[in-house]
Design an enzyme around this catalytic site. Sequence first.
Site, mmCIF file in Angstrom:
data_model
loop_
_atom_site.group_PDB
_atom_site.id
_atom_site.type_symbol
_atom_site.label_atom_id
_atom_site.label_comp_id
_atom_site.label_asym_id
_atom_site.label_seq_id
_atom_site.Cartn_x
_atom_site.Cartn_y
_atom_site.Cartn_z
ATOM 1 N N LYS A 125 0.852 -1.189 0.000
ATOM 2 C CA LYS A 125 0.000 0.000 0.000
ATOM 3 C C LYS A 125 0.885 1.235 0.000
ATOM 4 C CE LYS A 125 -4.009 1.864 2.594
ATOM 5 N NZ LYS A 125 -4.905 1.612 3.739
ATOM 6 N N SER A 147 -9.996 -0.714 6.833
ATOM 7 C CA SER A 147 -9.415 -0.580 5.493
ATOM 8 C C SER A 147 -8.665 -1.786 4.955
ATOM 9 C CB SER A 147 -8.482 0.628 5.452
ATOM 10 O OG SER A 147 -9.238 1.786 5.265
ATOM 11 N N SER A 152 -9.731 1.605 2.544
ATOM 12 C CA SER A 152 -8.843 2.377 1.698
ATOM 13 C C SER A 152 -7.755 1.545 1.018
ATOM 14 C CB SER A 152 -8.182 3.469 2.525
ATOM 15 O OG SER A 152 -7.371 2.903 3.546
#
Length: 474
Positions: free
Chosen positions: A75, A174, A150
């Site tokens: 990420k 997330s 996210s």
Amino acid sequence: MKSASDIARDVQSGTSSAASELDVALAQIRARNGELNIFLYVDEEGAQRTAAALDERIQRGEQIGPLAGVPVALKDNLCQTGIPTTCSSKILEGWRPPYNATVIDRLLVAGAVPVGKTNLDEFAMGSSTENSAFGPTLNPLDTSRVPGGSSGGSAAAVAADMTPLALGSDTGGSIRQPAALCGLVGVKPTYGLVSRYGLIAFASSLDQIGPLTKNVRDAALLLEVIAGHDPLDSTSLPEPAPSLSSHVNDGVAGKRVGLVRELIDGADADVMASVERAADALREAGATIVELSVPEFRLGLSAYYLIAPAEASSNLARFDGVRYGLRVNGDDVTSMMEATRTAGFGEEVKRRIMLGTYALSAGYFDAYYGQALKVRTLTINAFARAYHQADFLLGATTPSVAFAFGAKTSDPMAMYLSDVFTIPSNLAGEPAISVPFGTGDAGLPVGVQLLGPGRSEALLFAGARVLEIADGRS
Ligand code: GLN
């Protein structure tokens, strides 16, 4: 796609090589990234150097770690030396960190091959990846729908067979929510189990890094590699990584599972049906199902949307045009900072900073932030009471399967409600896993969630594995 454990075995034994496993990953990324917008940056050369070095060591007869030659997606809120790290924000465009996050160092020690940085909602604020400054990521299972967020890019990378493993971060859901929407296993570890050093902070008292994978075994393997004490993170638990892979097949015989009404109420019928069938599967595997009500969980969302923005308003103050990335010039320092932050932050990030600053301001502190902290304590106590009656809890991960682009962008509250079932674990600092179970509307995957007390990851992996087998994904 081959599992991480199969790749590591084949690379170590010489049946395959790190270089050829990387080629498979890069070929898939080249084929589909243009369409799906998953990777913001692919470090082809760096990954090829890492893979070549591993292959040389294997040829010399060296024993590599448990992730030998396994490609991993990261990420883009994890710092990696010399690699652009944006948090999907214009404010960090062009910034290259001078150090690695601890999780990245641990991946490298274990023999993994980081291939690139994945898209996210800006600063991890969102549930659909639509808040990225670099455009949304498409759900590989249905490109008209969001992958969740996210950590949407990390989830999509695994779902699109680009890498078998990805790391995400989970502040309010997330990792688990995109895992549910993309048909993956996603783990939010116990607070402090995984070092946050080098994770760009959103809400420091809630943030945890964790795995996104196709199966339970790979998730346990990856968590074992990244967990364990780190002196560089003051909130890191003072103990080594627990043994997890060895417990994956422990089963749930004799365990009490709390089916929590507040973790199902409000979910769509297809999601509810999956959770009920998951309860049946656990019962068939020898667990006892106890129906529980934990009314405090209903307050979690309101408390989270005061605590998380309050911490974010403080954490994001460092992006001031002086130290990182973007600078928009002004007549003096104040106007430079104002112009930089106006141009650099997106709408949702600005909304959170304003909410958080308001909640912390003199005169409102007790009424908002102080009240939210009290609700947090109530949540922690409510979990503790529930664990008198159950060894772990069962509920839905998300209220619905993957939704269409634009479905919730005009109404922030509707988007925030995506995390209503995942937030309680973050407030309590306790672990939770989302595991795919059954198929919902439009043939899309449903995620069910297992929640446990602090440090109960081994138990949750065993429960998740029972569900994986019952769902025919063995
Ligand atoms: N969707 C939640 C939010 O927008 C959770 C985000 C997260 O876990 N990083 O804050």
